[in-house]
Design a protein around this motif. Sequence first.
Motif: not given
Length: 190
Positions: A21, A23, A30, A32, A105, A107, A161
């Motif tokens: 995860y 960013n 966050d 991440a 990003q 995910r 996001e």
Amino acid sequence: MFRRLAVIVVLAILGGCGSPYINLPGVEGDMASHDVNDINVRKVEAKALAYLLTRQPPTGQYAVALPPGSLTSTYNQVLAAVPAGGDRVTDADATIPVYRVAQVQVRGLSGQVDIIRPVGDGQREELYSVFLETDIDGWYAAGGKLWHVPVDQALALARFEQPKPDKESEPAPAQPAESPTTPEPAPQSK
């Protein structure tokens, strides 16, 4: 389908929490990872740049700019995957096209890399997003999108996001414009 299911099962067996995860740049607060030299970041950057540069190749020499803090080893791995002619950005690169990785990003089993690329004579830039997925064979580009808005606006829209605006700064709902009703043309007979 089976390959994707196999990857999910393997990740679940290995603890599941190993799913990345990420960013880049980071979003305040966050959970991440923001490591620009993470192995998954290197892999998705390489696949995304190779995807873009093979579909719309630059003519001649070009440079690649990775996010700030990228190590030489990260550049080496990414540049090994792109078409010939690519090099790391230096001060002398002002005269050649530069492809800048602006956002990454990841995910779990999917990712997105946003690349700012030069257009035409290099006086203008545009954003191109490459969408990636992974399976048992590793990361691969699943498609891309050219943003037809200014780069700053495209970068904000491309984020997975986006911060929610304060109530005070929310724009008023758009009112539908009234369009004059025009009669449809009568069918022409032959």
